[in-house]
Design a protein around this motif. Structure first.
Motif, short mmCIF file in Angstrom:
data_model
loop_
_atom_site.label_atom_id
_atom_site.label_comp_id
_atom_site.label_asym_id
_atom_site.label_seq_id
_atom_site.Cartn_x
_atom_site.Cartn_y
_atom_site.Cartn_z
N ASN A 1 -20.92 -20.44 -16.93
CA ASN A 1 -22.59 -20.46 -16.91
C ASN A 1 -23.10 -19.95 -18.53
OD1 ASN A 1 -22.50 -20.93 -14.15
ND2 ASN A 1 -22.25 -18.75 -13.75
N VAL A 2 -23.97 -20.91 -18.70
CA VAL A 2 -24.41 -20.65 -20.17
C VAL A 2 -25.31 -19.57 -20.20
CG1 VAL A 2 -25.96 -21.87 -21.87
CG2 VAL A 2 -24.23 -23.19 -20.53
N THR A 3 -24.90 -18.59 -21.15
CA THR A 3 -25.79 -17.34 -20.99
C THR A 3 -26.57 -17.20 -22.25
OG1 THR A 3 -23.89 -16.36 -22.13
CG2 THR A 3 -24.18 -15.74 -19.71
N GLY A 4 -26.48 -18.11 -23.36
CA GLY A 4 -27.13 -18.05 -24.49
C GLY A 4 -26.66 -19.14 -25.46
N TYR A 5 -27.24 -18.80 -26.84
CA TYR A 5 -26.91 -19.71 -27.60
C TYR A 5 -26.70 -19.01 -29.24
CZ TYR A 5 -28.75 -22.91 -24.51
OH TYR A 5 -29.08 -23.45 -23.41
N SER A 6 -25.60 -19.39 -29.93
CA SER A 6 -25.49 -18.62 -31.35
C SER A 6 -26.82 -19.10 -32.08
CB SER A 6 -24.28 -19.51 -31.97
OG SER A 6 -24.58 -20.56 -32.25
N ARG A 7 -26.76 -18.04 -33.01
CA ARG A 7 -28.00 -18.24 -33.95
C ARG A 7 -27.64 -19.21 -35.02
NH1 ARG A 7 -30.63 -12.64 -35.49
NH2 ARG A 7 -31.56 -13.94 -37.26
N GLU A 8 -26.65 -19.28 -35.57
CA GLU A 8 -26.26 -20.25 -36.72
C GLU A 8 -26.11 -21.74 -35.89
OE1 GLU A 8 -23.10 -18.46 -35.51
OE2 GLU A 8 -24.70 -17.13 -35.63
N GLU B 1 -15.49 -31.78 -28.07
CA GLU B 1 -15.94 -30.64 -28.51
C GLU B 1 -16.68 -29.87 -27.48
OE1 GLU B 1 -15.73 -28.96 -31.41
OE2 GLU B 1 -14.65 -30.31 -32.66
N PHE B 2 -16.45 -28.77 -27.05
CA PHE B 2 -17.11 -27.97 -25.64
C PHE B 2 -18.01 -27.21 -26.37
CE2 PHE B 2 -13.50 -29.94 -23.90
CZ PHE B 2 -13.69 -30.83 -23.15
N ASN B 3 -19.08 -26.66 -25.53
CA ASN B 3 -19.82 -25.57 -25.64
C ASN B 3 -20.84 -25.94 -26.99
OD1 ASN B 3 -19.05 -24.03 -23.67
ND2 ASN B 3 -17.32 -23.28 -24.78
N LYS B 4 -21.34 -26.85 -27.03
CA LYS B 4 -22.43 -27.53 -28.15
C LYS B 4 -23.45 -27.74 -27.70
CE LYS B 4 -18.96 -27.12 -31.41
NZ LYS B 4 -19.11 -26.06 -32.40
N SER B 5 -24.56 -27.22 -28.00
CA SER B 5 -25.78 -27.55 -27.50
C SER B 5 -26.75 -28.22 -28.68
CB SER B 5 -26.47 -26.28 -26.99
OG SER B 5 -27.99 -26.41 -26.83
N LEU C 1 -23.40 -19.88 -25.52
CA LEU C 1 -22.24 -18.73 -25.14
C LEU C 1 -22.15 -18.93 -23.74
CD1 LEU C 1 -24.15 -16.39 -27.42
CD2 LEU C 1 -22.17 -17.77 -27.94
N CYS C 2 -21.11 -18.53 -23.15
CA CYS C 2 -20.94 -18.89 -21.72
C CYS C 2 -20.30 -17.54 -20.75
CB CYS C 2 -20.08 -19.91 -21.01
SG CYS C 2 -20.64 -21.43 -21.71
N ASP C 3 -20.44 -17.08 -19.78
CA ASP C 3 -19.81 -15.85 -19.13
C ASP C 3 -18.43 -16.53 -18.63
OD1 ASP C 3 -20.21 -17.52 -16.74
OD2 ASP C 3 -21.91 -16.28 -16.00
N GLN C 4 -17.91 -15.70 -17.87
CA GLN C 4 -16.41 -15.98 -17.42
C GLN C 4 -16.28 -17.07 -16.53
OE1 GLN C 4 -15.28 -12.41 -15.79
NE2 GLN C 4 -13.98 -11.75 -17.18
N ASP C 5 -17.46 -17.57 -15.67
CA ASP C 5 -17.68 -18.49 -14.78
C ASP C 5 -17.84 -19.78 -15.56
OD1 ASP C 5 -16.88 -16.95 -12.70
OD2 ASP C 5 -18.98 -16.18 -12.27
#
Ligand SMILES: Cc1cc2nc3c(=O)[nH]c(=O)nc-3n(C[C@H](O)[C@H](O)[C@H](O)COP(=O)(O)OP(=O)(O)OC[C@H]3O[C@@H](n4cnc5c(N)ncnc54)[C@H](O)[C@@H]3O)c2cc1C
Length: 406
Positions: free
Chosen positions: A315-322, A290-294, A309-313
């Motif tokens: 890189n982590v740009t933020g996190y979901s609220r839920e 499972e990817f993109n899990k913080s 949340l990642c940009d096209q490259d």
């Protein structure tokens, strides 16, 4: 045999500028070794391998060949590279006992090696060859370090380490198991007892923590502790592995072999950090990713994540609220290791960097005269071949230092 080494040896182009050697961190003389093999001079081939790299047999099994020798083979540009690892494995496995290390006459000087991992074993063998009287101290009962207590049996059979132990003993090297230096014995005691120089190859055995709530729960474990003795753990059916490096693949594949049916690895980013082969094997064994899990926290039900949340490259740009609760019987944290501080705390003048790694010169000289170091305790969590390559440089420095004291 899956790969016929003779066929593979015959495919080698004997390049004038061998890229395979350049891609190997320890510059194994691959074309010369293959030439000797083809001429039927197996022991010469073995001699070349072990002179250059005492851990050749181990490296033939655990190196990341796809990025090193095989990844640089020119044949790989249009087709399949020469399967160098199989050739090296055949030669070093056949020759480990056959090739006798030529040792110089004893010079009467004693050296202490703290840590029986790849770094310590390399230093011990290479200094014994030069006539030094070597004693290895290790905190555990068996030699090998991570090779024994980290890399699982299905990737590196432990019988190989028993063979290495016999080899060390046959060279006159003494081994003191179950002896933590920095405990009852300290480095100053070793100098008192006549060791002219001391080598530290104690590796990195302190698990890095996530720093989130729940890490001390009874269902949560650290990868390096689990791998040291998986049979001591009752993980249950559903296992969540936090991390996607090579150690995490070993954890997942071991847990599956020990009976856990649902093993999932969680990555903060969007790709696996492990080598391609290790990732593919983990998938084939049945592990899920499972990817993109913080991770936010771990509770009695299992880990809780936010999506990254990642940009096209990537890189982590933020996190979901839920947040998302994952249900798992056990959670294993596998996000690398740092060094323990026993030796620094008990040895006057021995300094560490801010990460806790030993401060050394390029030649492995620590901040205390006569004490040298290499391997993971200096480089951080790296690889077997890097520990060996660095230790070769350190052997030169230790030899020079001890000669200067004559
Ligand atoms: C799970 C896992 C899988 C890996 N897989 C691979 C792989 O496939 N390929 C690869 O190339 N690399 C791999 N690595 C990395 C590789 O194993 C290490 O880079 C290598 O073992 C480092 O060697 P070392 O000698 O520096 O330390 P270690 O192997 O850590 O050995 C250190 C030794 O020092 C001893 N010690 C520690 N403190 C003391 C003390 N105070 N007194 C006495 N003894 C002490 C320890 O008991 C240990 O035996 C892996 C690492 C892990 C954790």
């Amino acid at each position: 045999m899956a790969v016929h080494v003779i066929d593979e040896a015959n495919r080698c182009l004997q390049c004038k500028k061998p890229m395979c050697m350049e891609g190997c961190p320890i510059h194994t003389p691959i074309p010369a070794v293959i030439r000797a093999l083809k001429e039927g001079k197996l022991e010469d081939a073995g001699q070349m391998l072990f002179e250059n790299n005492p851990m050749s047999l181990v490296c033939s099994l655990v190196c990341n060949h796809e990025r090193q020798c095989e990844g640089h083979c020119v044949l790989g540009r249009k087709g399949q590279p020469v399967h160098v690892s199989s050739i090296e494995n055949y030669i070093s496995d056949t020759c480990l006992e056959r090739v006798k290390s030529k040792c110089a006459p004893e010079n009467g000087k004693k050296v202490a090696v703290i840590g029986a991992g790849p770094a310590g074993i390399t230093i011990a063998i290479m200094l014994a060859r030069r006539g030094y009287g070597v004693t290895i101290f290790d905190a555990r009962d068996k030699i090998g370090g991570v090779l024994q207590y980290g890399i699982p049996e299905f990737r590196l059979p432990k019988a190989i380490l028993d063979r290495y132990k016999k080899k060390l003993l046959s060279m006159g090297i003494k081994i003191r198991p179950n002896t933590t230096v920095g405990g009852a014995l300290e480095i100053k005691d070793l100098f008192r007892d006549g060791y002219k120089s001391i080598f530290i190859g104690t590796g990195v055995w302190r698990p890095k923590t996530l720093g989130v709530k729940g890490e001390s729960l009874g269902t949560v474990h650290f990868a390096i502790d689990y791998l040291a003795n998986p049979d001591a753990y009752e993980l249950g059916d559903r296992v969540a592995v936090i991390g996607v490096g090579n150690s995490a693949m070993d954890v997942a594949r071991t847990a599956i072999r020990k009976g856990s049916h649902s093993v999932t690895l969680y990555a903060r980013g969007s790709h696996s950090d492990a080598s391609l082969h290790e990732t593919q094997y983990a998938m084939l064994d049945g592990a899920r990713f499972e990817f993109n899990k913080s991770i936010v926290e771990i509770n009695d039900q299992g880990p809780v994540f936010r999506n990254t949340l990642c940009d096209q490259d990537g890189n982590v740009t933020g996190y979901s609220r839920e947040t998302e609760q994952v249900y798992a019987d056990s959670v294993i944290i596998s996000i690398s290791q740092g060094p323990k501080s026993k030796l620094v705390n008990t040895t006057e003048g021995l300094r560490a960097t801010k990460n806790g790694l030993l401060e050394t010169s390029e030649k492995g000289e620590t901040t205390v005269e006569g004490i040298f170091a290499s391997g993971d305790v200096v480089l951080g969590a790296r690889t077997v071949v890097e520990a060996v390559a660095y230790s070769k440089t350190v052997v030169e420095a230790m030899d020079k230092y001890m000669r200067s004291k004559e």
